[in-house]
Scaffold this active site. Structure first.
Site, short mmCIF file in Angstrom:
data_model
loop_
_atom_site.label_atom_id
_atom_site.label_comp_id
_atom_site.label_asym_id
_atom_site.label_seq_id
_atom_site.Cartn_x
_atom_site.Cartn_y
_atom_site.Cartn_z
N GLY A 70 29.81 17.06 26.82
CA GLY A 70 29.39 17.57 28.06
C GLY A 70 29.93 18.98 28.12
CB ALA A 115 44.98 18.21 23.44
CB SER A 116 42.24 22.09 26.45
OG SER A 116 42.08 21.64 27.23
N GLY A 128 40.95 27.48 25.67
CA GLY A 128 40.18 25.94 26.23
C GLY A 128 40.40 26.22 27.95
CD GLU A 137 43.04 18.86 28.61
OE1 GLU A 137 43.94 17.06 28.55
OE2 GLU A 137 43.92 19.28 28.04
#
Ligand code: FES
Ligand code: FES
Lengths: 532, 341, 159
Positions: free
Chosen positions: B47, B87-88, B289, B292
């Site tokens: 997603g 963990a991004s 990233g 998170e």
């Protein structure tokens, strides 16, 4: 509403790109809105069988006897899977990376260590038939004392949860029951601080709650391999884990996934694939193992609850001169990934701030609850909650604006972090400035002019490396020999409330422990005994 | 008895990729005979938008339109190894891997084009619209389709590339915790406005204002998706969610969505987001990233806003009305703090 | 003992034999083969399995299949007409109102029920219409906006 501030850091960016930065439609969006995206459970097989597991009703108990004879004869039941059927019935998730020791069975053998631990698998022609058969299984238990509180679990005489780690803590570096972080001298700094503030924070266990629950379908292939349709977040991680538990060469498994109904960390643990594969091998038929929502909520691993103690030493001029953290990660009955989060947390302390004296002790603790796992922000969410609440209290204690207090202590390029790496590419100050402007949170001029790019290296006494070619990845060097010796920073005009003379700087830091024997250990040493 | 307004802030950073590194990802890129590219991965899209982010990074690197790239994932028979989507790490690790692969494929494509145009490959450039042309002489050009046809049927060249990205595993010192946890960090500051009802302990989040520094937005719409959805989850963690309401007492755990609380569509608030981009030296086009970190600052900002509103500190999550009410009672009533200047 | 049932699914006649306790969700997915309907809890608490039965949004996981005989059922698979997308589908795309996409079919059906009944909904109407549908990814804001967009588009196309 989303807006960009392209003016900030513009000189560090090439903005002449064609595809990067475009609001291109997602490749999978048409599939989503037409309901044609194929999740693992959108594959259909003739004669599909269904696996359900019988779970322990006790948090800690010895299994005295199991009578599944009636269940085995129940309508629709094709196979009962017992612990003895599992080829390799002990594993730890990070074993592929040689993190820690195997400590978790796929099906419990003699003892159950959390409520919900799988004991038996029932493979039947429908989920309903499996559940009805499950009601016919007779198990007698001798309940054992259980422990649920992380600090209770560490007391002498506490019930031992996990026989691989009988003292209820994961073992680090083959000798410690926790991971340490040591930088500077917190005790000396606390003695000097104007204000010392300590508090306790408690994270709650949290469910990932993806709208699609965990599941997989294992299908025997024509040539003896098994094809697995799965909701995993990590295809090869799950494949290798399933191969190990089933004692199969990895090329006997063919995993297909990649379209998943949300994960948030809750689909890493490979909770369904190994048993689905085993069931498919034992029955020769395709088998689905899908978590019910109740299983997902209570027995699918949650975000672990962390308990965190923080003690800060602050000067009236706004500088934090010491931060000490003690944290307990509640891993539940088995390790899964909490051991890893402990290290990540240690590397994150003291948060995005430059503090000259930092100390932390972080424990991975076993209790009699559902094993915890990764969730969005793993290892960091709870410590960030604790640190940022504590920052607020610190600011109130010295009468400073909480945002300016953060900016004053924010890390900047060139600062030395507590894990002894130089801070680079920082942008905390700029985020604070932009959010403050947007929210009309007034900042004084000197704070509006602050920059993450200035005042770091100089104030920190770190060698300026900006003219050295940037390595693609950080060099694997041992301890920095250029640890800052002074933490003086350009002070903004002291807040109108308090104008005491600036305190003497903290005494020079002892250099980092000698480089010899430092940082040279293999990572596996972190986690003690190797797996094999 | 009244409702009190409060404002709280939090600033955070977030490490990108698996802590300590050691988490490789691979990518394969190849062209079909008519110049359309496929990226083969084993990475997961749950997603967050993995397929689309990788598609844009690949197209940019190849110098072709995004429509000419398709990302195929995740099949262990065809997709090379990826450590996983957590963990991004997806954008950073897989993005870097696909850049390496796309550069290799691009080099072959440019060589094949050079052979067709009888120039030096170094003199060629892509226009991003499916053409390869001689620098400074744009009329001398050839389409990517023609190049792919020539490479396949005439020159016998594979327009393909392999890529891997690995941040080498860092050691951890047992005594000091010295380590290299991450090579890049995203940043955020969130300011939350709440209203606290001192009669019921109920907290409503009125507004969020945030600044996120994410290195580079590969796709601003997908950045918005993550930041809006992530902030919602942060608010949910702060005020609603628990699987053990009496932790560490394990009883009374929720079994379904009637018992497990999360904010519904009627509980959300306006969220003003500003994005900053300080490219990460080792990020794909500087990207970090964001999956998170977007949730994390909201939890403490809400807690701090509640203190600002009524003068009580709740240190245990989630901050339920019951906890707020008990704390207000213990304090002898709500004590609104100074408005944030 | 299986019971024969007949209903209309997205305008087509469908017949199936179902077990006594079979729910509509399983019947649609496992027997009829309409995989556009997703299950998220199988206990009536997430809204993922929402379908329209005679125009009313229902949770198919807790609807007995037998009770649907003679009804007209709509699922997300029937939203588009040929290659032409429904205004809700277009609006969901434009608003980036799906991430994992797993809640999307149910959301679309809950929203369709609203727009069919009330072509000019307020934001509050939309919130109420989708409040039985859980989305763990989006934070709901883009979904609400998409439904409002679709309503506006719908109104414009009929004006
Ligand atoms: S699956 Fe029907 S409401 Fe959840
Ligand atoms: S888009 Fe994932 S649950 Fe809604």
């Amino acid at each position: 509403m989303l807006e960009f501030r392209k003016d900030i850091f513009a000189d560090e960016r090439d903005d002449n790109l064609l595809e990067i930065g475009q609001p291109t439609q997602r490749q999978d969006m048409l599939g989503h809105v037409t309901a044609t995206s194929r999740y693992y459970d959108d594959h259909r097989f003739a004669n599909l069988l269904h696996l359900k597991v019988l779970r322990s009703p006790h948090a800690h108990a010895r299994i005295r006897s199991i009578d599944d004879s009636a269940a085995a004869r129940a309508p629709g039941v094709k196979r009962i899977i017992r612990a003895a059927d599992v080829p390799v019935n002990l594993n730890t998730l990070l074993s592929l990376m040689q993190f820690g020791k195997d400590d978790e069975p796929s099906l419990a053998t003699d003892v159950v260590r959390y409520k919900g631990e799988p004991i038996l698998g029932i493979v039947a022609t429908s989920e309903r038939a499996a559940l009805e058969a499950m009601a016919l299984v007779r198990i007698s238990y001798d309940p054992l004392p259980a422990v649920f509180d992380v600090e209770e679990a560490l007391k002498p005489g506490a019930p031992s949860v996990n026989p691989t780690y009988p003292k209820n803590t994961f073992e680090y570096h083959g000798k410690y029951d926790h991971q340490k972080l040591r930088f500077g001298d917190v005790d000396a700094a606390f003695a000097q601080a104007d204000v010392v503030l300590e508090d306790r924070y408690q994270m709650s266990p949290i469910e990932h709650a993806p709208t699609e629950t965990n599941g997989s379908i294992a299908v025997p292939d024509t040539n003896g391999r098994i094809v697995v349709y799965t909701s995993t977040q990590a295809l090869f991680f799950s494949l290798d884990t399933a191969a190990k538990i089933n004692a199969l060469p990895s090329n006997q498994l063919h995993f297909i996934g990649g379209t998943v109904g949300g994960g948030f960390g809750g689909k890493v643990d490979t909770m369904t694939e190994p048993l689905a594969i085993l069931a498919a091998r034992l029955t020769g038929a395709p088998v689905r193992y899908r978590f019910s929502r109740h299983e997902e909520m209570q027995f699918g691993s949650p975000r672990g609850a962390e308990r965190i103690y923080i003690k800060d030493g602050i000067m009236r001029d706004g500088r934090i001169i010491a931060r000490q953290v003690r944290a307990y990660f509640d891993s539940g009955a088995y390790t899964r990934l909490s051991s890893y989060a402990v290290i990540k947390c240690a590397g994150h302390i003291p948060g995005p701030y430059t503090i000259p004296n930092v100390s932390a002790d972080i424990y991975c603790v076993f209790t009699n609850r559902t094993p915890a796992t990764a969730m969005r922000g793993f290892g960091v969410t709870a410590i960030d909650f604790a640190i940022e609440c504590q920052m607020d209290k610190d600011a109130v204690a010295i009468g400073m604006d909480p945002l300016e207090f953060r900016m004053l202590n924010a890390y900047r390029d060139g600062d030395m972090k507590a894990h002894r790496r130089e801070a680079k590419n920082c942008a905390l100050i700029e985020c604070a400035q932009v959010a403050a402007e947007k929210a009309q949170w007034p900042l004084r001029d000197e704070f509006r002019r602050m920059s993450s790019r200035q005042g770091g290296a100089a104030r920190a006494g770190v060698t300026d490396r900006s003219r050295m070619p940037a390595p693609a990845v950080p060099p694997r060097v041992p301890a920095s020999t250029t640890q800052r010796v002074t933490y003086e920073r350009p002070m903004p005009a002291v807040s109108p409330a308090a104008t005491p003379p600036p305190p003497p700087p903290t005494p020079p830091q002892p250099p980092a422990p000698a480089a010899s024997g430092h940082g040279a250990r293999r990572f596996s040493s972190v986690f003690g005994t190797r797996r094999r | 008895m009244a409702k009190h307004h409060g404002r709280g802030v939090a600033t955070i950073n977030y490490p990108i990729g698996m802590n300590l590194g050691g988490d490789p990802s691979q990518a394969l890129v190849h062209s079909n005979p008519t110049g359309k590219f496929t990226v083969s991965l084993s990475s997961i899209d749950l997603g967050q938008g993995m397929k689309s982010v990788i598609r844009q990074i690949c197209a940019e690197t190849l110098g072709v339109p995004v429509a000419d790239v398709y990302v195929d994932t995740a099949d262990s028979d065809t997709g090379p190894h990826c450590t996983g989507s957590f963990a991004s790490r997806g954008t950073h690790r897989v993005g870097n891997a696909v850049m390496v692969a796309a550069r290799e494929a691009r080099a072959v494509m440019m060589e094949a084009a050079a052979e067709e145009l009888e120039v030096d490959p170094g003199d060629l450039e892509t226009d991003g619209r499916g053409n390869i042309r001689v620098k400074g002489a744009p009329h001398r050009s050839i389409t990517v389709r023609e190049v792919a046809m020539a490479a396949q049927f005439k020159q016998g060249k594979t327009i393909a590339g392999r890529g891997i990205f690995l941040v080498p595993l860092s050691d951890v010192d047992p005594e000091t915790g010295e380590m290299s946890p991450a090579t890049c960090y995203a940043h955020a500051c969130v300011i939350v406005d709440v209203e606290v009802d001192d009669e019921t302990g109920d907290v409503s989040v009125l507004k969020m204002t945030s600044a996120y520094e994410i290195g580079r937005a590969i796709n601003p719409k997908m950045v918005e998706q993550q930041l809006v959805g992530g902030a919602w989850m942060g608010m949910s963690h702060a005020l609603y969610e628990t699987v053990e309401p009496y932790y560490p007492d394990p009883r009374e755990g929720p079994r379904d969505f009637n018992e497990y609380l999360m904010p519904g569509p009627g509980d959300i608030c306006p969220h003003e987001i500003v994005v900053l981009e300080r490219p990460a030296p080792d990020g794909p086009f500087g990207a970090k990233g964001i999956g998170e970190m977007c949730a994390n600052p909201v939890l403490p900002a809400v807690a701090n806003a509640i203190f600002n509103a009524v003068g009580v500190r709740i240190n245990d999550l989630p901050i339920t009305p019951e906890k707020v009410l008990r704390a207000i009672k213990a304090r002898g009533g709500a004590v609104p703090q100074a408005r944030m200047r | 003992m299986k019971t024969p049932i007949q209903f209309r699914l997205n305008g087509e006649d469908v017949a199936a034999f179902v077990e006594g306790g079979a729910n509509l969700l399983d019947t649609l997915r496992e027997i009829v083969g309409d995989l556009s309907v997703k299950g998220g809890c199988w206990q009536g608490t997430c809204g993922t399995c929402t379908v329209l039965i005679d125009g009313v949004p229902r949770l198919s996981c807790i609807t007995l299949a037998e009770t649907c005989s003679g009804s007209s059922i709509e699922t997300a698979a029937g939203l588009r007409r040929g290659s032409e997308l429904h205004p809700l589908q277009i609006a969901f795309m434009e608003r980036f109102a799906a991430q994992c996409g797993y809640c999307t079919p149910g959301m679309l059906m809950a929203a369709k029920a609203l727009l069919d009944k009330n072509p000019n909904p307020t934001r509050q109407d939309v919130i109420e219409a989708i409040s039985g549908n859980i989305c763990r990814c989006t934070g709901y804001e883009p979904i609400i906006n998409a439904v409002l967009d679709a309503a506006r588009e719908h109104a414009r196309s009929r004006a």
